[in-house]
Design a protein around this motif. Structure first.
Motif, mmCIF file in Angstrom:
data_model
loop_
_atom_site.group_PDB
_atom_site.id
_atom_site.type_symbol
_atom_site.label_atom_id
_atom_site.label_comp_id
_atom_site.label_asym_id
_atom_site.label_seq_id
_atom_site.Cartn_x
_atom_site.Cartn_y
_atom_site.Cartn_z
ATOM 1 N N LYS A 74 4.434 -9.091 0.102
ATOM 2 C CA LYS A 74 2.945 -8.833 0.679
ATOM 3 C C LYS A 74 2.308 -10.385 0.471
ATOM 4 O O LYS A 74 2.488 -10.985 -0.323
ATOM 5 C CB LYS A 74 1.988 -8.285 -0.249
ATOM 6 N N SER A 75 1.970 -10.975 1.785
ATOM 7 C CA SER A 75 1.165 -12.171 2.140
ATOM 8 C C SER A 75 -0.214 -12.048 2.468
ATOM 9 O O SER A 75 -0.865 -13.257 2.811
ATOM 10 C CB SER A 75 1.838 -13.117 3.050
ATOM 11 N N GLY A 76 -0.601 -10.853 2.988
ATOM 12 C CA GLY A 76 -2.112 -10.806 3.382
ATOM 13 C C GLY A 76 -2.652 -9.377 3.521
ATOM 14 O O GLY A 76 -1.997 -8.503 2.720
ATOM 15 N N ARG A 77 -3.712 -9.140 4.072
ATOM 16 C CA ARG A 77 -4.325 -8.026 3.985
ATOM 17 C C ARG A 77 -3.809 -7.069 5.171
ATOM 18 O O ARG A 77 -3.013 -7.585 6.103
ATOM 19 C CB ARG A 77 -5.820 -7.907 4.157
ATOM 20 N N GLY A 78 -3.798 -5.794 5.033
ATOM 21 C CA GLY A 78 -3.372 -4.762 6.242
ATOM 22 C C GLY A 78 -1.764 -4.528 6.146
ATOM 23 O O GLY A 78 -1.065 -5.090 5.363
ATOM 24 N N PHE A 105 4.368 0.463 -2.455
ATOM 25 C CA PHE A 105 3.720 1.352 -1.279
ATOM 26 C C PHE A 105 2.324 1.003 -1.021
ATOM 27 O O PHE A 105 1.777 0.945 0.243
ATOM 28 C CB PHE A 105 3.764 2.807 -1.771
ATOM 29 N N ALA A 106 1.481 0.872 -2.058
ATOM 30 C CA ALA A 106 0.033 0.183 -1.916
ATOM 31 C C ALA A 106 -0.374 -0.825 -0.960
ATOM 32 O O ALA A 106 -1.453 -1.069 -0.652
ATOM 33 C CB ALA A 106 -0.617 0.182 -3.283
ATOM 34 N N GLU A 107 0.837 -1.469 -0.835
ATOM 35 C CA GLU A 107 0.564 -2.961 -0.124
ATOM 36 C C GLU A 107 0.531 -2.584 1.468
ATOM 37 O O GLU A 107 0.072 -3.549 2.163
ATOM 38 C CB GLU A 107 1.608 -3.793 -0.091
ATOM 39 N N ASP A 108 0.723 -1.513 1.884
ATOM 40 C CA ASP A 108 0.665 -1.236 3.353
ATOM 41 C C ASP A 108 -0.140 0.063 3.573
ATOM 42 O O ASP A 108 0.347 1.141 3.467
ATOM 43 C CB ASP A 108 2.274 -0.873 3.913
ATOM 44 N N PRO A 109 -1.382 -0.221 4.279
ATOM 45 C CA PRO A 109 -2.199 1.033 4.442
ATOM 46 C C PRO A 109 -1.827 1.970 5.431
ATOM 47 O O PRO A 109 -2.182 3.088 5.597
ATOM 48 C CB PRO A 109 -3.264 0.144 5.202
ATOM 49 N N LEU A 110 -1.064 1.375 6.317
ATOM 50 C CA LEU A 110 -0.327 2.571 7.281
ATOM 51 C C LEU A 110 0.557 3.423 6.647
ATOM 52 O O LEU A 110 0.510 4.716 7.162
ATOM 53 C CB LEU A 110 0.688 1.725 8.495
#
Length: 430
Positions: free
Chosen positions: A76-80, A138-143
């Motif tokens: 993870k490197s950013g939001r979304g 899992f929580a790092e990707d809102p899709l």
């Protein structure tokens, strides 16, 4: 040529993801996905594989055209859902790749000899009918919240449920505002795919259970708890009714997301009904047009799907009371919905209205003669063309007016034929 025929000599390939999962569920598999371990991008290109894109190390097989991806990890490197750094080289193992996937049931690999590699217990979760996340990442990707709901739309008929821990993670993602970083096109794609599954209501229920429905589809979420007249809607709750309608649409038009979207949005106006007139919903079909337009604009819904949804929202009550409409009003309805230019639009509208009428408690097997009547009138109108009314002295607008009158007469004849010779009531309704 076998799957590994063109691979670099130091590479090992595995079938992964949905193809393995579906085979274990005895479902017809879709596209096959392959993961390659023990090599790098340079060796893949030297073996004749074509690079698909710059974002991920994915290649096309030179003979089959299937996609082969190097085993990779993501950080993870950013939001979304786009904020990730991808790492792929010879040191990344198959297990590393499987752990970065979304759900355990999608993290099973199969070797050339049929041996399964299942480090996260995906096969046990398949047998237990559980949708469980692979790791806290899992929580790092809102899709993935939308993907969980979409998988439930597909697998709920098989008895699947979302694991409690996964649902808790999804709630946390919603509360943290992660879903605000989803781009509209991706939301629409997940919604479209869910509406094409066997039980779209499970998509809505899953999103609602974690609070996501109010974020991505607030116009639909607002329908829950809104009462309807029990004599017409024994299920009472408008949100429950919409769930029943989208499931009926999936039954009547399997895989047709346009029908499903129109079914989903046909009653949006009921959320705007003043409290003092509930459980009645006068003029809700017109009240629903504004929130529907806002939803379509926000998600960038394609024109064809947006137009059918608009027609269904505006006209579904007219179709339900079809026998009360004048012949001229029927002609206007068909013309207003584009049915004189593209007759298939009337077929789609009839299906949405049938799903609405049968998507009620105790009415799933009800007949819907209004749909047949609407189609018959469309056919009667389209059977006449300008050449059929041409006569000496007619020109310009007069030809169009003559064609309109002839089509209205043909609609009347079709309706009398359907009703056994008895003309429908000549009321001003419509």
């Amino acid at each position: 040529m076998t799957a590994t025929a063109a691979l670099p000599a130091d590479a090992t390939v595995y079938l992964v993801g949905g193809a393995v999962r579906d085979a274990l569920l005895d479902r017809a598999p879709g596209d096959r996905d392959w993961v390659v371990v023990g090599t790098d991008a340079q060796a893949m290109r030297a073996a004749g594989f074509k690079t698909v894109g710059a974002d991920f190390p994915v290649f096309l097989h030179p003979a089959t055209g299937e996609e082969y991806a190097l085993a990779r990890t993501e950080r993870k490197s950013g939001r979304g859902y786009t904020g990730f750094v991808v790492h792929a080289d010879r040191t990344v193992t198959l297990e590393d790749d499987l752990r970065r996937r979304d759900f355990t049931i999608n993290a099973i690999a199969q070797a050339d000899d049929g041996t399964l590699v299942d480090p996260l217990g995906g096969r046990a979760d398949l047998e237990a009918r559980v949708l469980r996340h692979c790791s806290p990442a899992f929580a790092e990707d809102p899709l993935r919240v939308l993907r969980a709901a979409r998988f439930m739309a597909r697998f709920a008929p098989l008895g699947f449920r979302v694991h409690e821990d996964t649902l808790a993670l999804m709630r946390g993602m919603v509360e943290a505002g992660e879903l605000a970083h989803l781009v509209p096109e991706r939301v629409w794609q997940e919604l479209k795919r869910a509406l094409g599954e066997a039980r779209p209501s499970a998509f809505l229920q899953t999103l609602r259970a974690c609070g996501a429905l109010a974020v991505v589809l607030p116009e639909v979420d607002a329908l829950y708890g809104v009462p309807q007249r029990a004599e017409y809607h024994p299920e009472v709750d408008t949100g429950v009714h919409v769930e029943m309608v989208v499931d009926m649409a999936a039954r009547l038009a399997p895989g047709d997301a346009a029908i499903g979207f129109a079914a989903l949005t046909h009653d949006l106006g009921k959320a705007l009904t003043p409290a003092e007139v509930l459980p009645r919903h006068p003029m809700h079909e017109h009240a629903g047009l504004k929130p529907l337009a806002a939803l379509c604009a926000r998600l960038k819904v394609p024109n064809a799907e947006a137009q059918l949804a608009t027609d269904a929202c505006r006209e579904h009550l007219n179709v339900h009371r079809f026998d009360e409409l004048r012949d001229a009003t029927v002609h206007e309805l068909i013309e207003r919905c584009g049915g004189l230019r593209q007759g298939s639009r009337i077929d789609a509208l009839a299906l949405v209205c049938e799903a609405d009428k049968r998507g009620r408690l105790g009415h799933a097997e009800s007949d819907y003669p209004q749909g047949r009547a609407l189609r018959a009138c469309r056919d009667a109108a389209l059977a006449l063309q300008a050449k059929d009314v041409m006569r000496e002295g007619l020109a310009g607008p007069a030809i169009g007016e003559a064609l309109k009158k002839a089509r209205i007469a043909a609609i009347g004849a079709a309706r009398r034929s359907l009703s056994g010779g008895t003309a429908p009531p000549a009321t001003p309704a419509g």
